[in-house]
Design a protein around this motif. Structure first.
Motif, PDB file in Angstrom:
ATOM      1  N   LEU A  85       0.833  -1.198   0.000  1.00 28.92           N
ATOM      2  CA  LEU A  85       0.000   0.000   0.000  1.00 28.92           C
ATOM      3  C   LEU A  85       0.872   1.254   0.000  1.00 28.92           C
ATOM      4  CD1 LEU A  85      -2.847  -0.976   2.504  1.00 28.92           C
ATOM      5  CD2 LEU A  85      -3.029  -0.709   0.027  1.00 28.92           C
ATOM      6  N   TRP A  86       1.925   1.219   0.805  1.00 29.70           N
ATOM      7  CA  TRP A  86       2.847   2.348   0.839  1.00 29.70           C
ATOM      8  C   TRP A  86       3.629   2.456  -0.468  1.00 29.70           C
ATOM      9  CZ3 TRP A  86       2.187   6.100   4.060  1.00 29.70           C
ATOM     10  CH2 TRP A  86       1.599   5.855   5.303  1.00 29.70           C
ATOM     11  N   ASP A  87       3.919   1.330  -1.082  1.00 31.21           N
ATOM     12  CA  ASP A  87       4.636   1.335  -2.349  1.00 31.21           C
ATOM     13  C   ASP A  87       3.836   2.103  -3.408  1.00 31.21           C
ATOM     14  OD1 ASP A  87       6.983  -0.249  -3.925  1.00 31.21           O
ATOM     15  OD2 ASP A  87       5.189  -0.144  -5.176  1.00 31.21           O
ATOM     16  N   ALA A  88       2.538   1.830  -3.466  1.00 32.87           N
ATOM     17  CA  ALA A  88       1.681   2.538  -4.412  1.00 32.87           C
ATOM     18  C   ALA A  88       1.559   4.013  -4.055  1.00 32.87           C
ATOM     19  CB  ALA A  88       0.296   1.884  -4.430  1.00 32.87           C
ATOM     20  N   PHE A  89       1.579   4.304  -2.766  1.00 33.98           N
ATOM     21  CA  PHE A  89       1.478   5.682  -2.276  1.00 33.98           C
ATOM     22  C   PHE A  89       2.704   6.509  -2.688  1.00 33.98           C
ATOM     23  CE2 PHE A  89       2.423   8.713   1.205  1.00 33.98           C
ATOM     24  CZ  PHE A  89       1.279   9.497   1.183  1.00 33.98           C
ATOM     25  N   PHE A  90       3.898   5.908  -2.575  1.00 37.87           N
ATOM     26  CA  PHE A  90       5.138   6.640  -2.843  1.00 37.87           C
ATOM     27  C   PHE A  90       5.521   6.683  -4.321  1.00 37.87           C
ATOM     28  CE2 PHE A  90       6.238   5.264   1.652  1.00 37.87           C
ATOM     29  CZ  PHE A  90       6.104   6.535   2.188  1.00 37.87           C
ATOM     30  N   LYS A  91       5.017   5.788  -5.097  1.00 36.63           N
ATOM     31  CA  LYS A  91       5.468   5.629  -6.490  1.00 36.63           C
ATOM     32  C   LYS A  91       5.329   6.927  -7.286  1.00 36.63           C
ATOM     33  CE  LYS A  91       4.837   1.622  -8.163  1.00 36.63           C
ATOM     34  NZ  LYS A  91       6.257   1.197  -8.185  1.00 36.63           N
ATOM     35  N   GLY A  92       6.427   7.307  -7.943  1.00 38.05           N
ATOM     36  CA  GLY A  92       6.435   8.493  -8.780  1.00 38.05           C
ATOM     37  C   GLY A  92       6.692   9.798  -8.051  1.00 38.05           C
ATOM     38  N   GLN A  93       6.902   9.719  -6.726  1.00 40.22           N
ATOM     39  CA  GLN A  93       7.103  10.938  -5.925  1.00 40.22           C
ATOM     40  C   GLN A  93       8.476  10.946  -5.253  1.00 40.22           C
ATOM     41  OE1 GLN A  93       4.832  13.255  -6.056  1.00 40.22           O
ATOM     42  NE2 GLN A  93       3.198  12.054  -7.019  1.00 40.22           N
ATOM     43  N   GLU A  94       9.448  10.273  -5.840  1.00 39.89           N
ATOM     44  CA  GLU A  94      10.722  10.000  -5.188  1.00 39.89           C
ATOM     45  C   GLU A  94      11.468  11.240  -4.709  1.00 39.89           C
ATOM     46  OE1 GLU A  94       9.553   8.554  -7.792  1.00 39.89           O
ATOM     47  OE2 GLU A  94       9.515   6.419  -7.317  1.00 39.89           O
ATOM     48  N   SER A  95      11.274  12.381  -5.347  1.00 41.12           N
ATOM     49  CA  SER A  95      12.021  13.584  -4.964  1.00 41.12           C
ATOM     50  C   SER A  95      11.373  14.355  -3.825  1.00 41.12           C
ATOM     51  CB  SER A  95      12.145  14.518  -6.181  1.00 41.12           C
ATOM     52  OG  SER A  95      10.861  14.973  -6.601  1.00 41.12           O
ATOM     53  N   ARG A  96      10.213  13.876  -3.346  1.00 47.56           N
ATOM     54  CA  ARG A  96       9.476  14.650  -2.344  1.00 47.56           C
ATOM     55  C   ARG A  96       9.350  13.961  -0.992  1.00 47.56           C
ATOM     56  NH1 ARG A  96       4.232  17.591  -4.425  1.00 47.56           N
ATOM     57  NH2 ARG A  96       3.456  15.556  -5.088  1.00 47.56           N
ATOM     58  N   PHE A  97      10.074  12.872  -0.781  1.00 50.63           N
ATOM     59  CA  PHE A  97       9.982  12.200   0.514  1.00 50.63           C
ATOM     60  C   PHE A  97      11.272  11.474   0.865  1.00 50.63           C
ATOM     61  CE2 PHE A  97       8.780   8.864  -2.463  1.00 50.63           C
ATOM     62  CZ  PHE A  97       9.435   7.750  -1.959  1.00 50.63           C
ATOM     63  N   SER A  98      11.413  11.195   2.157  1.00 48.94           N
ATOM     64  CA  SER A  98      12.469  10.331   2.672  1.00 48.94           C
ATOM     65  C   SER A  98      11.803   9.292   3.563  1.00 48.94           C
ATOM     66  CB  SER A  98      13.493  11.133   3.488  1.00 48.94           C
ATOM     67  OG  SER A  98      14.107  12.117   2.702  1.00 48.94           O
ATOM     68  N   ILE A  99      12.421   8.123   3.686  1.00 49.76           N
ATOM     69  CA  ILE A  99      11.875   7.054   4.527  1.00 49.76           C
ATOM     70  C   ILE A  99      12.947   6.600   5.514  1.00 49.76           C
ATOM     71  CG2 ILE A  99      11.041   4.667   4.590  1.00 49.76           C
ATOM     72  CD1 ILE A  99       9.736   5.124   1.896  1.00 49.76           C
TER      73      ILE A  99
END
Length: 315
Positions: A85-99
Motif C-alpha cells: 500500500l505504501w509502495d503505491a502511495f510513494f510511487k512516482g514521488q521519489e524527490s518529495r519524501f524520505s523514509i
C-alpha cells in the motif's frame, strides 16, 4: 704575405660561421620561448574557462530552489505487512519524501521480507529494543528524528506505525501537511489521577502535563526541540512508567502496593508535554494576537497542541 692573407680570410670565415650559429641559436631560443608563451596562454585560457564554467554551475545550483521533502518515520516490530500500500502511495514521488524505519535490533529488510524497494536500506543502524509502555518508544522516535534531520531538505517529520495505511494519495497528503508552517500534535490537559508523577516536578510541572496521540507531524524546528532535549526525556525515563501487568503477563516483580503506581504511558505524553514545557505557545501566541479572528486562531492552537493551560509568559 699570401700566408697572412689566407690566415685572415680563414679567421673572417670562422667569425662569420660563429656569428651565423649564434643568430641561429638565438632564433631557436626565441621560437622556443614564443611556443612556451603560447602554451601558457592556452593553458591559462582553458583554466579560466573551466573556472568560469564551475563558477556558473555553482551559482546556478545556488539559485535553484530545491524542493522540500517529508520524512516518513516508521516504528515497526519487524517487517511492514502493508508495504505494498505504501509502495503505491510513494510511487512516482521519489524527490518529495524520505523514509526511515526503526525495527528491532538485528532485523534486516531485504527482498525476502519486503515487497517494496522503498524500504530497502532504509533502516536506522542504531535501533533499540522497544517495549510497549516504556520510554524506549520515545528513544526510537528520537533516533528516527536524529537520522532524518541530517538531510536539510526534510522539512516535515511524520511518525507512523507498521499498521498505518495512507487514506489519501501522496499529492493530497503532501499539500495538506505543507500548507501550514505549524506542527500537527493532538494534545489536551490530562486531569486523570495516576498519570502524572509528582516526582517529575519541578522540571516537568503539572500545569504542563499533556496527553495525546503518539502519531504526530513535526516541523523541523520542533523536531530539533525533541532531539536536543536533555531535561524532559530523563524525567520520563525515571518517573513515567506503566502500571504492573497482571501476574501471567508480568515481566517485573509486582510492587507491594500497586495503588501507589502511576500508570504513565510515555509515548502518549512526551512530545505534547515537552512542547508545553518549552513554552512554544509563547511565540505562536504572540504571532496570532494581531489577527482579527482570535477565536478561530485559538482553536487552531488547540488543534496543534501548543496551549499550555495558562497565560503565556511575556519574558
Amino acid at each position: 704575405m699570401k700566408q697572412r692573407k689566407a690566415t685572415h680570410q680563414k679567421s673572417v670565415y670562422n667569425y662569420n660561421k660563429w656569428k651565423k650559429r649564434k643568430i641561429f641559436v638565438m632564433l631557436s631560443l626565441l621560437l622556443l620561448l614564443g611556443f612556451c608563451l603560447v602554451l601558457t596562454h592556452n593553458s591559462t585560457t582553458t583554466n579560466t574557462t573551466r573556472s568560469r564554467i564551475l563558477t556558473l554551475a555553482s551559482l546556478r545550483s545556488h539559485f535553484i530552489v530545491q524542493k522540500p521533502k517529508i520524512a516518513f518515520l516508521f516504528i515497526a516490530r519487524n517487517r511492514l505487512p502493508l508495504d505494498m500500500l505504501w509502495d503505491a502511495f510513494f510511487k512516482g514521488q521519489e524527490s518529495r519524501f524520505s523514509i526511515f524505519v526503526h525495527s528491532r535490533p538485528g532485523f534486516l529488510f531485504n527482498k525476502a521480507n519486503t515487497r517494496s524497494e522503498y524500504f530497502l536500506n532504509r533502516q536506522v543502524n542504531d535501533s533499540v529494543q522497544v517495549d510497549w509502555g516504556e520510554a524506549s518508544m520515545i528513544e526510537a522516535e528520537r533516533i528516527l528524528l536524529r537520522h532524518a534531520l541530517v538531510d536539510p531538505l526534510n522539512e516535515r517529520f511524520v511518525f507512523l506505525s507498521d499498521s498505518c495505511i495512507p487514506l489519501y494519495n501522496f499529492s493530497y497528503t503532501f499539500d495538506y501537511i505543507m500548507s501550514t508552517s505549524t506542527s500537527f500534535v493532538d494534545s489536551f490537559a490530562d486531569t486523570k489521577e495516576g498519570r502524572y508523577n509528582p516526582k517529575m516536578a519541578p522540571l516537568v510541572p503539572v500545569y504542563n502535563w499533556r496527553k495525546g496521540s503518539q502519531w504526530v507531524v513535526l516541523t523541523r524546528k520542533h523536531a530539533e526541540v525533541v532531539v536536543n532535549d536533555t531535561t524532559v526525556f530523563p524525567m520520563f525515563q525515571q518517573h513515567c512508567k506503566r502500571r504492573s501487568l497482571p501476574e501471567f503477563w508480568r515481566d517485573h516483580p509486582i510492587p507491594a502496593d500497586t495503588s501507589m503506581e502511576h500508570n504513565c504511558i510515555p509515548d502518549e505524553h512526551y512530545v505534547q508535554t515537552l512542547l508545553a514545557v518549552r513554552f512554544i505557545l509563547t511565540h505562536l501566541y504572540r504571532a496570532l494576537l494581531w489577527t482579527k479572528n482570535k477565536k478561530k486562531e485559538r482553536k487552531k492552537l488547540d488543534l496543534i497542541g501548543y496551549t499550555s493551560g495558562r497565560k503565556p509568559s511575556t519574558n
